[in-house]
Design a protein around this motif. Structure first.
Motif, PDB file in Angstrom:
ATOM      1  N   GLU A  93      39.671  36.946  43.006  1.00  0.00           N
ATOM      2  CA  GLU A  93      39.539  35.538  43.366  1.00  0.00           C
ATOM      3  C   GLU A  93      40.521  34.733  42.526  1.00  0.00           C
ATOM      4  O   GLU A  93      41.004  35.197  41.494  1.00  0.00           O
ATOM      5  N   THR A  94      40.803  33.517  42.980  1.00  0.00           N
ATOM      6  CA  THR A  94      41.782  32.693  42.278  1.00  0.00           C
ATOM      7  C   THR A  94      41.068  31.828  41.237  1.00  0.00           C
ATOM      8  O   THR A  94      40.646  30.715  41.509  1.00  0.00           O
ATOM      9  N   SER A  95      40.930  32.374  40.039  1.00  0.00           N
ATOM     10  CA  SER A  95      40.317  31.651  38.930  1.00  0.00           C
ATOM     11  C   SER A  95      40.930  32.148  37.631  1.00  0.00           C
ATOM     12  O   SER A  95      41.463  33.260  37.565  1.00  0.00           O
ATOM     13  N   SER A  96      40.857  31.320  36.589  1.00  0.00           N
ATOM     14  CA  SER A  96      41.426  31.716  35.300  1.00  0.00           C
ATOM     15  C   SER A  96      40.665  32.902  34.715  1.00  0.00           C
ATOM     16  O   SER A  96      41.264  33.788  34.095  1.00  0.00           O
ATOM     17  N   ASN A  97      39.351  32.941  34.910  1.00  0.00           N
ATOM     18  CA  ASN A  97      38.564  34.069  34.389  1.00  0.00           C
ATOM     19  C   ASN A  97      38.962  35.377  35.050  1.00  0.00           C
ATOM     20  O   ASN A  97      39.111  36.413  34.387  1.00  0.00           O
ATOM     21  N   ASP A  98      39.122  35.356  36.368  1.00  0.00           N
ATOM     22  CA  ASP A  98      39.483  36.596  37.057  1.00  0.00           C
ATOM     23  C   ASP A  98      40.929  36.982  36.774  1.00  0.00           C
ATOM     24  O   ASP A  98      41.258  38.176  36.749  1.00  0.00           O
ATOM     25  N   LEU A  99      41.779  35.995  36.530  1.00  0.00           N
ATOM     26  CA  LEU A  99      43.155  36.304  36.165  1.00  0.00           C
ATOM     27  C   LEU A  99      43.195  37.012  34.814  1.00  0.00           C
ATOM     28  O   LEU A  99      43.944  37.979  34.624  1.00  0.00           O
ATOM     29  N   SER A 100      42.356  36.574  33.878  1.00  0.00           N
ATOM     30  CA  SER A 100      42.271  37.241  32.571  1.00  0.00           C
ATOM     31  C   SER A 100      41.760  38.666  32.731  1.00  0.00           C
ATOM     32  O   SER A 100      42.282  39.605  32.108  1.00  0.00           O
TER      33      SER A 100
END
Length: 411
Positions: A295-302
């Motif tokens: 998903e497009t979120s900072s948490n999932d990007l991390s």
């Protein structure tokens, strides 16, 4: 099988063993109730102890022991089930990790951007310019011949060049760079070609120019073409249980695109071999399994970044170069938060190479341009790199990929 470690249930703790004190209190309660019921009230308001009070106590003890046996049976069942589930999950996790840590060897690279000059040492000069982040994104003439021009980066052109001539010449140069490596392999080595060309040139002309360039390259291997696109092809190849027999040749280009504004004209060719193929040729770098955001979120990007590092395996502090290409503008906030949340680029001499900022948007070339640039940098200095790239087929979701020196081949 697709590798998704986050779908594997976490380790379940062992169920607590029945405590001594509660069961002792329960025993005392059972005995107390049995003794109380053993007293019989009389007409003169007195009570008399039943002669069979010992039998009552035995019954109470039997009730308590039956409850304890049932409780221990339940505990044993839950314990065995938990142990079995943990063992199955651990076995599955180990298999998934082995599959996840599969990788490709980068055997050859040919990269063409606006920073590549003409001349014999063009690749070396381009590598240094990319590492410095020399800015080629500017307002200049475009293939649409607009009076005001467009802000973009453009491949070097010759007098009288057309878009078709530039595409054919660049394809010929790229294939000429790859051909010597393929010439060292047997003719019966299968070759799978992933071709992605973003251009205003119509498809029939692109196909004809490609066939002309391929015929001139002298490459002898039998060729098949992939219908898939982007880094998903690499991910899917690594999921296959059978060792792939075909090499993967990636040809990605953006030349004279329809949408010129802020674009980066470029062409990237990479010759990849699955590490399990045990190709005897030396490799420039090792391309580890790419990881795509859920998903497009900072948490999932991390999470995606850390998982991509684990596939190497590498620690965030070990990364000396971060290449960013094709990042949607809407994800700038998540990217900045990523740098805050992780220990990425916190060490001295760590560098951020934002291709979008100094070359423009590479489009379909984005992941391959960054991987090719990282591979050529590793050829000069053996340091681990990380690539964060967009994918037009995945919307705003980003890929994270580790590129490391080929110093140790995984088992």
């Amino acid at each position: 099988m697709p590798v998704r470690l986050y779908d594997i249930p976490p380790f379940q703790p062992r169920p607590p063993f029945p405590h001594f004190i509660p069961w002792t209190l329960f025993l005392l309660l059972c005995l107390s109730i049995a003794m109380t019921l053993s007293y019989t009230p009389q007409e003169d308001d007195t009570v008399v102890l039943d002669p069979d009070w010992k039998i009552s106590l035995m019954k109470a003890l039997i009730v308590w022991m039956s409850a304890l046996i049932l409780r221990m049976a339940c505990y044993s069942w839950v314990f065995d089930r938990t142990q079995a589930e943990n063992a199955d999950n651990q076995a599955y996790r180990q298999v998934a990790i082995r599959i996840g840590q599969r990788c490709h060897d980068v055997l050859a690279v040919s990269l063409h951007t606006a920073l590549r000059p003409e001349g014999g040492n063009a690749a070396e000069l381009q590598r240094e310019a990319l590492a410095r982040g020399d800015k080629a994104l500017k307002t200049q003439a475009d293939w649409q011949a607009s009076e005001e021009g467009s802000r973009h980066s453009r491949l070097p052109v010759l007098p009288g060049d057309t878009a078709q001539a530039l595409l054919e010449r660049t394809l010929r140069q790229g294939l000429a760079d790859i051909a010597p490596t393929l010439a060292q392999l047997p003719e019966d080595t299968p070759l799978r070609v992933l071709r992605e060309i973003d251009s205003s040139i119509d498809e029939e002309q692109c196909e004809a120019l490609w066939q002309d360039a391929w015929a001139a390259s002298g490459i002898r291997q039998a060729v098949s073409y992939s219908d898939e696109r982007g880094l998903a092809v690499v991910d899917k190849r690594l999921d296959e249980d059978a060792k792939p027999t075909a090499l993967l040749l990636v040809v990605a280009g953006r030349i004279a695109p329809e949408a010129v504004a802020d674009s980066a004209e470029s062409l990237a060719l990479l010759l990849l071999a699955d590490a399990r193929q045990q190709i005897t040729l030396p490799s420039l770098a090792r391309l580890h399994r790419p990881e795509l955001e859920c998903e497009t979120s900072s948490n999932d990007l991390s999470r995606t970044l850390l998982q991509a590092l684990d596939w190497a395996p590498l620690d965030a502090q070990a990364i000396r170069h971060l290449w960013v290409a094709g990042r949607p503008a809407q994800r700038n906030g998540d990217f900045n938060q990523l740098l805050v949340d992780t220990s990425l680029l916190k060490e001295d001499h760590a560098a951020l190479h934002d291709i979008d900022a100094f070359l423009g948007q590479p489009g379909v070339v984005a992941p391959w341009l960054a991987i090719a640039a990282a591979s050529e940098s590793i050829k000069a200095v053996a340091e681990p790199h990380l690539v964060l790239s967009g994918d037009q087929a995945q919307g705003q979701r980003l890929w994270c990929t580790s590129v490391s020196p080929p110093s140790a081949r995984p088992q």
